[in-house]
Design a protein around this motif. Structure first.
Motif, PDB file in Angstrom:
ATOM      1  N   THR A 137       0.809  -1.025  -0.057  1.00 53.53           N
ATOM      2  CA  THR A 137      -0.029   0.072   0.073  1.00 53.53           C
ATOM      3  C   THR A 137       0.816   1.173   0.141  1.00 53.53           C
ATOM      4  O   THR A 137       0.671   2.338  -0.637  1.00 53.53           O
ATOM      5  CB  THR A 137      -0.956  -0.099   1.189  1.00 53.53           C
TER       6      THR A 137
ATOM      7  N   SER B  80       0.483   3.969  -3.041  1.00 53.45           N
ATOM      8  CA  SER B  80       0.349   5.348  -2.817  1.00 53.45           C
ATOM      9  C   SER B  80       1.340   6.302  -3.216  1.00 53.45           C
ATOM     10  O   SER B  80       0.950   7.158  -3.958  1.00 53.45           O
ATOM     11  CB  SER B  80       0.240   5.444  -1.134  1.00 53.45           C
TER      12      SER B  80
ATOM     13  N   GLN C 117      -2.300   6.922   1.747  1.00 50.51           N
ATOM     14  CA  GLN C 117      -2.731   5.622   1.981  1.00 50.51           C
ATOM     15  C   GLN C 117      -4.213   5.666   2.454  1.00 50.51           C
ATOM     16  O   GLN C 117      -4.962   4.649   2.382  1.00 50.51           O
ATOM     17  CB  GLN C 117      -1.996   4.947   3.110  1.00 50.51           C
ATOM     18  N   PRO C 118      -4.564   6.469   3.309  1.00 49.25           N
ATOM     19  CA  PRO C 118      -6.174   6.443   3.602  1.00 49.25           C
ATOM     20  C   PRO C 118      -6.894   6.661   2.762  1.00 49.25           C
ATOM     21  O   PRO C 118      -8.027   6.080   2.544  1.00 49.25           O
ATOM     22  CB  PRO C 118      -6.034   7.914   4.763  1.00 49.25           C
TER      23      PRO C 118
ATOM     24  N   TYR D 144      -7.006   3.271   1.154  1.00 47.93           N
ATOM     25  CA  TYR D 144      -7.844   2.264   2.020  1.00 47.93           C
ATOM     26  C   TYR D 144      -9.353   2.728   1.976  1.00 47.93           C
ATOM     27  O   TYR D 144     -10.269   1.903   2.257  1.00 47.93           O
ATOM     28  CB  TYR D 144      -7.600   2.355   3.557  1.00 47.93           C
ATOM     29  N   SER D 145      -9.776   3.856   1.178  1.00 49.19           N
ATOM     30  CA  SER D 145     -11.229   4.250   1.127  1.00 49.19           C
ATOM     31  C   SER D 145     -11.786   3.425  -0.173  1.00 49.19           C
ATOM     32  O   SER D 145     -12.968   3.236  -0.217  1.00 49.19           O
ATOM     33  CB  SER D 145     -11.216   5.511   0.843  1.00 49.19           C
ATOM     34  N   HIS D 146     -10.810   2.774  -1.200  1.00 47.74           N
ATOM     35  CA  HIS D 146     -11.181   2.081  -2.008  1.00 47.74           C
ATOM     36  C   HIS D 146     -11.070   0.542  -1.939  1.00 47.74           C
ATOM     37  O   HIS D 146     -11.830  -0.334  -2.381  1.00 47.74           O
ATOM     38  CB  HIS D 146     -10.184   2.575  -3.346  1.00 47.74           C
TER      39      HIS D 146
ATOM     40  N   ARG E 147      -9.991  -2.625   1.149  1.00 46.16           N
ATOM     41  CA  ARG E 147      -9.499  -3.041   2.557  1.00 46.16           C
ATOM     42  C   ARG E 147      -8.064  -3.487   2.820  1.00 46.16           C
ATOM     43  O   ARG E 147      -7.504  -3.281   3.797  1.00 46.16           O
ATOM     44  CB  ARG E 147     -10.427  -3.843   3.107  1.00 46.16           C
ATOM     45  N   GLY E 148      -7.294  -3.680   1.656  1.00 47.85           N
ATOM     46  CA  GLY E 148      -6.075  -4.054   1.670  1.00 47.85           C
ATOM     47  C   GLY E 148      -5.633  -4.766   0.468  1.00 47.85           C
ATOM     48  O   GLY E 148      -6.276  -4.543  -0.508  1.00 47.85           O
ATOM     49  N   LYS E 149      -4.485  -5.367   0.561  1.00 44.47           N
ATOM     50  CA  LYS E 149      -3.673  -6.020  -0.677  1.00 44.47           C
ATOM     51  C   LYS E 149      -4.691  -6.984  -1.361  1.00 44.47           C
ATOM     52  O   LYS E 149      -4.744  -7.171  -2.446  1.00 44.47           O
ATOM     53  CB  LYS E 149      -2.422  -6.466  -0.424  1.00 44.47           C
TER      54      LYS E 149
ATOM     55  N   GLU F  27      -7.949  -7.523  -1.559  1.00 46.45           N
ATOM     56  CA  GLU F  27      -8.791  -6.674  -2.413  1.00 46.45           C
ATOM     57  C   GLU F  27      -8.365  -6.218  -3.821  1.00 46.45           C
ATOM     58  O   GLU F  27      -9.045  -6.399  -4.615  1.00 46.45           O
ATOM     59  CB  GLU F  27      -9.697  -5.636  -1.524  1.00 46.45           C
TER      60      GLU F  27
END
Length: 201
Positions: A36, A40, A47-48, A51-53, A55-57, A59
């Motif tokens: 991430t 970014s 990074q936030p 993460y709004s798109h 939830r982690g690697k 996904e």
């Protein structure tokens, strides 16, 4: 364009930027290099925001895999667009599949080897996965003989996947790849010799 429409378009654009950046990093450096933090930096969002798109690697890999299935389906459909039948149909699909895997190793890993959370052979299976299988089934189902067409196609895909994986890992010598493909195509086109002890070719 309304404010809401503009926000949705911007969000879709950021989503695609993340997926494209993940694919580029993975193809250049392998999936271990996709973090991430690096994503970014590459897309120049915090990074936030990332993460709004996702939830982690996991996904992110899943989103890349969905793109891959869409592209593989298009590749296979193009291979049989002129309506080949019998051995020609098997050869066209097998060749298109192996060529796709060869050209997109990291993408192929996302589709078939990494944990994506995407369900296969399930009511919840995403459309790109179903459409890929249906392309194989529509083209090869008539060659199944006494076998159930879906099972016939599953075994065909499994054989192709085995050739891809074992060749890439060096377990099978690459110089014999075309000969192995000929054997596979002949078998699934019904031209092989199922029982060499009782039948002649």
């Amino acid at each position: 364009m309304s404010v809401q429409e503009r926000k949705e378009r911007e969000r879709a654009h950021r989503h695609q930027l993340i997926v494209a950046a993940a694919r580029e990093l993975a193809e250049a450096h392998c999936w271990d290099a996709v973090t991430t933090r690096r994503l970014s930096e590459r897309i120049e969002y915090s990074q936030p925001v990332l993460y709004s798109h996702f939830r982690g690697k996991r996904e992110i890999v899943g989103a890349v895999a969905l793109e891959g299935f869409t592209e593989l389906t298009a590749t296979m459909r193009e291979a049989v667009a002129n309506g080949p039948e019998g051995r020609a149909a098997v050869a066209a699909l097998a060749g298109a599949y192996l060529d796709f895997a060869e050209r997109n190793p990291a993408l192929y890993d996302a589709m078939f080897l990494l944990d994506t959370g995407l369900p296969f052979a399930d009511e919840a299976t995403p459309a790109p996965l179903r459409e890929g299988f249906e392309t194989l089934l529509n083209t090869l189902g008539s060659l199944a003989g006494s076998a159930e067409p879906a099972l016939f196609v599953e075994v065909f895909w499994s054989a192709l996947h085995g050739l891809v994986s074992l060749t890439r890992s060096g377990r099978l010598p690459r110089q014999e790849a075309s000969r192995r493909l000929d054997v596979l195509v002949d078998r699934f086109a019904g031209r092989g010799c199922p029982d060499a002890h009782t039948r002649s070719c």
